[in-house]
Motif scaffolding. Structure first.
Motif, short mmCIF file in Angstrom:
data_model
loop_
_atom_site.label_atom_id
_atom_site.label_comp_id
_atom_site.label_asym_id
_atom_site.label_seq_id
_atom_site.Cartn_x
_atom_site.Cartn_y
_atom_site.Cartn_z
N UNK A 32 -17.38 -34.47 -1.44
CA UNK A 32 -18.28 -33.94 -2.43
C UNK A 32 -18.56 -32.47 -2.15
N UNK A 33 -18.61 -31.65 -3.21
CA UNK A 33 -18.90 -30.24 -3.06
C UNK A 33 -20.37 -30.05 -2.71
N UNK A 34 -20.68 -29.30 -1.65
CA UNK A 34 -22.09 -29.09 -1.28
C UNK A 34 -22.84 -28.40 -2.42
N UNK A 35 -24.03 -28.88 -2.71
CA UNK A 35 -24.87 -28.32 -3.76
C UNK A 35 -26.19 -27.90 -3.13
N UNK A 36 -26.63 -26.70 -3.44
CA UNK A 36 -27.91 -26.19 -2.96
C UNK A 36 -28.74 -25.70 -4.15
N UNK A 118 -44.95 -24.97 -2.40
CA UNK A 118 -44.82 -26.34 -1.89
C UNK A 118 -43.39 -26.84 -1.96
N UNK A 119 -43.22 -28.14 -1.78
CA UNK A 119 -41.91 -28.79 -1.77
C UNK A 119 -41.53 -29.25 -3.18
N UNK A 120 -40.22 -29.13 -3.50
CA UNK A 120 -39.69 -29.58 -4.79
C UNK A 120 -38.45 -30.42 -4.53
N UNK A 121 -38.25 -31.41 -5.38
CA UNK A 121 -37.10 -32.31 -5.28
C UNK A 121 -36.50 -32.49 -6.66
N UNK A 122 -35.17 -32.50 -6.73
CA UNK A 122 -34.47 -32.78 -7.98
C UNK A 122 -33.53 -33.96 -7.73
N UNK A 123 -33.54 -34.89 -8.66
CA UNK A 123 -32.66 -36.06 -8.61
C UNK A 123 -31.69 -35.98 -9.79
N UNK A 124 -30.41 -35.86 -9.49
CA UNK A 124 -29.37 -35.68 -10.50
C UNK A 124 -28.62 -37.00 -10.68
N UNK A 125 -28.67 -37.53 -11.89
CA UNK A 125 -28.00 -38.80 -12.20
C UNK A 125 -26.60 -38.51 -12.75
N UNK A 126 -25.59 -39.03 -12.06
CA UNK A 126 -24.19 -38.89 -12.50
C UNK A 126 -23.39 -39.99 -11.84
N UNK A 127 -22.08 -39.89 -11.91
CA UNK A 127 -21.26 -40.89 -11.22
C UNK A 127 -21.43 -40.81 -9.71
N UNK A 128 -21.88 -39.64 -9.21
CA UNK A 128 -22.25 -39.49 -7.81
C UNK A 128 -23.67 -38.92 -7.77
N UNK A 129 -24.64 -39.76 -7.66
CA UNK A 129 -26.04 -39.32 -7.68
C UNK A 129 -26.34 -38.40 -6.50
N UNK A 130 -27.18 -37.41 -6.77
CA UNK A 130 -27.56 -36.46 -5.73
C UNK A 130 -29.07 -36.28 -5.75
N UNK A 131 -29.63 -36.07 -4.57
CA UNK A 131 -31.05 -35.74 -4.43
C UNK A 131 -31.13 -34.49 -3.55
N UNK A 132 -31.70 -33.41 -4.12
CA UNK A 132 -31.78 -32.13 -3.42
C UNK A 132 -33.25 -31.77 -3.21
N UNK A 133 -33.51 -31.04 -2.12
CA UNK A 133 -34.88 -30.67 -1.77
C UNK A 133 -34.97 -29.15 -1.59
N UNK A 134 -36.16 -28.61 -1.86
CA UNK A 134 -36.39 -27.17 -1.74
C UNK A 134 -37.86 -26.94 -1.41
N UNK A 135 -38.11 -25.93 -0.58
CA UNK A 135 -39.47 -25.49 -0.28
C UNK A 135 -39.67 -24.13 -0.95
N UNK A 136 -40.61 -24.06 -1.88
CA UNK A 136 -40.88 -22.83 -2.63
C UNK A 136 -42.12 -22.15 -2.08
N UNK A 137 -42.03 -20.83 -1.90
CA UNK A 137 -43.18 -20.04 -1.46
C UNK A 137 -43.44 -18.94 -2.48
N UNK A 138 -44.67 -18.92 -3.02
CA UNK A 138 -45.07 -17.90 -3.99
C UNK A 138 -45.89 -16.85 -3.26
N UNK A 139 -45.50 -15.58 -3.40
CA UNK A 139 -46.16 -14.48 -2.69
C UNK A 139 -47.21 -13.85 -3.59
N UNK A 140 -48.31 -13.41 -2.96
CA UNK A 140 -49.35 -12.71 -3.70
C UNK A 140 -49.00 -11.24 -3.84
N UNK A 141 -49.80 -10.48 -4.62
CA UNK A 141 -49.61 -9.04 -4.76
C UNK A 141 -50.95 -8.35 -4.58
N UNK A 142 -50.97 -7.02 -4.34
CA UNK A 142 -52.22 -6.31 -4.05
C UNK A 142 -53.26 -6.51 -5.15
#
Length: 231
Positions: A32-36, A118-142
């Motif tokens: 399987x091709x790596x997916x990020x 925070x943390x985010x997860x995506x679940x992709x339904x296909x002939x080869x199901x995938x579950x990917x995870x990500x940690x998102x950080x939002x930065x403040x401004x002055x």
């Protein structure tokens, strides 16, 4: 002696069948091709937007679901995106009205706040199901300013500096071009007066004329009353 006839179902048939089954089991499964998940922009700030896109885009999927958590828990589902004609988006229990899905299972979030970190997860339904995870950080401004406000402040500052520079240049040019009259200094007027004496020793009667040329002396002339009135 005659040959022993081969009987169907003998031991050789079983051996060949076992070898065939074993060979099919030992064939390597297709890799399987790596997916990020890629963030755009990579450093999102408060008030801006961000896109969470699986890369490379998944092919042949039927649906994908995004969750605001580290697991694919239904209580944290943001939305589900179904690849129909046209595509259908079904919002989940944690949808805030700022999230939309797009082609390739992309999740777009507008009007970011610090609570979107925070943390985010995506679940992709296909002939080869995938579950990917990500940690998102939002930065403040002055001072909590929006990107548009910051851009306006920068542009205004540059315009102010340009105006000050133009004013200083005009003042400098005016000072250089002022005449003595504008500075209040008297204007001296010179006139030619006839020579009253020879240069050098006093001329004596009967002396021969001095062969050197005669020069007139420039003397300051006093302005008359009419010139004073003109001032």
């Amino acid at each position: 002696m005659g040959r022993i006839p081969h009987r169907p179902g003998g031991p050789w048939t079983g051996i060949l069948l076992a070898a065939s089954v074993l060979g099919s089991c030992l064939q390597p499964a297709p890799a399987q091709t790596p997916v990020t998940i890629v963030l755009t922009p990579p450093s999102p700030v408060v008030g801006g937007g961000v896109s969470l896109a699986p890369q490379p885009p998944p092919q042949g999927f039927t649906s994908c679901s995004w969750y605001r958590s580290a697991t694919a828990d239904e209580t944290s589902r943001i939305l589900s995106y179904y690849l129909l004609t046209p595509p259908v988006q079904i919002n989940g229990s944690v949808h805030t009205g700022r999230e939309t899905a797009g082609p390739g299972c992309v999740l777009n979030i507008a009007g970011l706040t610090l609570s979107d970190t925070g943390n985010y997860t995506v679940k992709i339904e296909s002939n080869t199901n995938r579950v990917l995870h990500l940690s998102l950080h939002v930065y403040g401004n002055p001072a909590g300013l929006s990107p548009g406000t910051i851009a306006g402040i920068v542009i205004g500052s540059l315009v102010g500096v340009a105006l000050v520079g133009a004013g200083v240049y005009l003042l400098y040019a005016r000072c250089r071009n002022e005449t003595p009259k504008e500075n209040g200094a008297p204007v001296l007027v010179y006139e030619n007066l006839p020579p009253t004496a020879w240069v050098g020793s006093a001329a004596q009667p009967g002396n021969p004329s001095d062969p050197s040329p005669t020069y007139q002396t420039l003397q300051p002339r006093q302005p008359d009353v009419y010139e004073e009135l003109k001032k």
